[in-house]
Write an enzyme that holds these catalytic residues in place. Structure first.
Site, mmCIF file in Angstrom:
data_model
loop_
_atom_site.group_PDB
_atom_site.id
_atom_site.type_symbol
_atom_site.label_atom_id
_atom_site.label_comp_id
_atom_site.label_asym_id
_atom_site.label_seq_id
_atom_site.Cartn_x
_atom_site.Cartn_y
_atom_site.Cartn_z
ATOM 1 C CD GLN A 115 1.945 -1.911 6.980
ATOM 2 O OE1 GLN A 115 3.130 -2.385 6.383
ATOM 3 N NE2 GLN A 115 1.473 -2.879 7.430
ATOM 4 C CG HIS A 174 3.615 2.702 3.545
ATOM 5 N ND1 HIS A 174 3.518 1.341 3.722
ATOM 6 C CD2 HIS A 174 4.335 3.165 4.794
ATOM 7 C CE1 HIS A 174 4.402 1.133 4.670
ATOM 8 N NE2 HIS A 174 5.060 1.918 5.256
ATOM 9 C CB THR A 213 0.411 -6.101 7.774
ATOM 10 O OG1 THR A 213 1.946 -5.595 7.355
ATOM 11 C CG2 THR A 213 0.252 -6.086 9.393
HETATM 12 P P1 NAD Z 1 2.114 -7.326 1.989
HETATM 13 O O1 NAD Z 1 1.816 -7.660 0.656
HETATM 14 O O2 NAD Z 1 3.545 -7.581 2.349
HETATM 15 O O3 NAD Z 1 1.103 -8.388 2.907
HETATM 16 C C1 NAD Z 1 -0.184 -8.756 2.786
HETATM 17 C C2 NAD Z 1 -0.394 -9.543 3.808
HETATM 18 O O4 NAD Z 1 -1.978 -9.686 3.731
HETATM 19 C C3 NAD Z 1 -0.108 -11.105 3.930
HETATM 20 O O5 NAD Z 1 0.201 -11.316 5.147
HETATM 21 C C4 NAD Z 1 -1.091 -12.034 3.312
HETATM 22 O O6 NAD Z 1 -0.833 -13.264 4.096
HETATM 23 C C5 NAD Z 1 -2.151 -11.005 3.925
HETATM 24 N N1 NAD Z 1 -3.504 -11.478 3.258
HETATM 25 C C6 NAD Z 1 -3.842 -11.926 2.151
HETATM 26 N N2 NAD Z 1 -5.097 -11.784 1.897
HETATM 27 C C7 NAD Z 1 -5.472 -11.323 3.096
HETATM 28 C C8 NAD Z 1 -7.103 -11.303 3.387
HETATM 29 N N3 NAD Z 1 -8.070 -11.626 2.677
HETATM 30 N N4 NAD Z 1 -7.435 -10.983 4.709
HETATM 31 C C9 NAD Z 1 -6.193 -10.572 5.625
HETATM 32 N N5 NAD Z 1 -4.971 -10.834 5.239
HETATM 33 C C10 NAD Z 1 -4.642 -11.369 4.074
HETATM 34 O O7 NAD Z 1 1.428 -6.105 2.469
HETATM 35 P P2 NAD Z 1 1.820 -4.939 3.707
HETATM 36 O O8 NAD Z 1 2.336 -5.872 4.895
HETATM 37 O O9 NAD Z 1 0.849 -4.061 3.567
HETATM 38 O O10 NAD Z 1 2.999 -4.315 3.076
HETATM 39 C C11 NAD Z 1 3.459 -4.233 1.593
HETATM 40 C C12 NAD Z 1 3.163 -2.505 1.141
HETATM 41 O O11 NAD Z 1 2.344 -2.742 0.286
HETATM 42 C C13 NAD Z 1 2.751 -1.408 1.999
HETATM 43 O O12 NAD Z 1 3.767 -0.502 1.942
HETATM 44 C C14 NAD Z 1 1.593 -1.080 1.252
HETATM 45 O O13 NAD Z 1 1.739 0.645 1.276
HETATM 46 C C15 NAD Z 1 1.747 -1.743 0.009
HETATM 47 N N6 NAD Z 1 0.396 -1.836 -0.678
HETATM 48 C C16 NAD Z 1 -0.771 -1.302 -0.425
HETATM 49 C C17 NAD Z 1 -2.035 -1.507 -1.107
HETATM 50 C C18 NAD Z 1 -3.202 -1.015 -0.759
HETATM 51 O O14 NAD Z 1 -3.215 0.455 -0.474
HETATM 52 N N7 NAD Z 1 -4.372 -1.611 -1.118
HETATM 53 C C19 NAD Z 1 -1.833 -2.918 -2.040
HETATM 54 C C20 NAD Z 1 -0.729 -3.397 -2.179
HETATM 55 C C21 NAD Z 1 0.488 -2.921 -1.493
#
Ligand code: NAD
Length: 249
Positions: A106, A124, A193
């Site tokens: 994602q 995404h 996620t």
């Molecule tokens: P989310 O923000 O909803 O959830 C993040 C999850 O990661 C949480 O469950 C949290 O507990 C977990 N987490 C936090 N730190 C962690 C670690 N060190 N190791 C493993 N897990 C950890 O994110 P999502 O589920 O990806 O969905 C939200 C949307 O955010 C997506 O559509 C995505 O495209 C977008 N997004 C992408 C990025 C990126 O590309 N790096 C960054 C932020 C958001």
């Protein structure tokens, strides 16, 4: 079922080692330790007063395109100054072990490809691509302007990042390919996620319904946790290298 922290369940490792078809779903959590915050983590600095869940929407872009464009420019800079972490690299190593291995992400940061993963499905989009907000046409080398988003050189409409915003449909080909991988896998691993953003959130549950073994890796519990075959509480950058060592030994 079993919740383990440092030590993996031996049954889980046996199933994983014997598996010939693995699908992995990653979310923002896997990039957290690269310094790219998840949407649900407190944002820092310049953008701390804004809620990313509100900015990553078509409505926000319609209301204030400059604000959204600037936020994405800031995030692109943050990502381009960051690197994939040991979690991304461990997944690239694991890809070579399994006859069939599909990495569904994602994330829009491109870190999996940078770490060497080959079979990556970007559900995404990718923050480094730009498209026309009207025609969806991809624009290479978009015009460099400041102030407001640049204009499409073909139709004059505003350009936007080629990412999927909340409320938008996923690219059909990526979703179809992801569904094919989920339906074929013996083991499905959900990493970092929240299992809240649909339709990606349904993928582990579809795998479960198909009889696949579902492993979750996340420091927090999620909606998937009580249903997962194995749930590993920990950070992706710490857990995945250890898992790769166990599988590849
Ligand atoms: P989310 O923000 O909803 O959830 C993040 C999850 O990661 C949480 O469950 C949290 O507990 C977990 N987490 C936090 N730190 C962690 C670690 N060190 N190791 C493993 N897990 C950890 O994110 P999502 O589920 O990806 O969905 C939200 C949307 O955010 C997506 O559509 C995505 O495209 C977008 N997004 C992408 C990025 C990126 O590309 N790096 C960054 C932020 C958001």
């Amino acid at each position: 079922m079993a919740a383990s922290t440092e030590k993996f369940s031996s049954a889980m490792l046996e199933i994983l080692r014997a598996s010939s078809n693995v699908a992995v779903l990653t979310g923002a959590g896997i990039s957290a330790e690269s310094g790219v915050p998840t949407f649900r983590q407190a944002q820092t600095g310049l953008w701390s007063q804004f809620d990313p869940l509100q900015l990553a929407t078509p409505q926000a872009f319609q209301n204030d395109p400059k604000l959204v464009w600037d936020w994405y420019a800031w995030r692109r800079k943050l990502i381009s100054e960051s690197l994939p972490n040991s979690g991304h690299h461990a997944l690239a190593d694991l890809e070579n072990y399994f006859p069939e291995f599909t990495l569904i992400t994602q994330n829009v940061d491109g870190f999996h490809q940078l770490a060497g993963s080959k079979a990556v499905i970007e559900l995404h989009g990718n923050i480094f691509r730009t498209k026309c907000s009207q025609e969806n046409r991809l624009i290479t080398d978009p015009p460099q302007t400041t102030g407001t988003p640049p204009r499409c050189p073909h139709c004059g409409e505003l350009l936007r990042p080629d990412v999927v915003w909340f409320g938008e449909s996923l690219p059909a080909e990526a979703l179809n390919n992801a569904m094919r991988a989920v339906n074929a896998c013996q083991v499905f691993i959900s990493i970092g996620t929240s299992t809240l953003v649909e339709p990606a959130a349904s993928l582990p549950f579809i795998a479960l319904n198909n009889g696949a073994t579902v492993v979750e890796i996340n420091p927090q519990t999620t909606l998937l946790t009580p249903m997962a075959s194995y749930s590993v509480r920990g950070k992706a950058a710490e857990v995945l290298p250890k898992l790769a060592v166990e599988v590849l030994r």
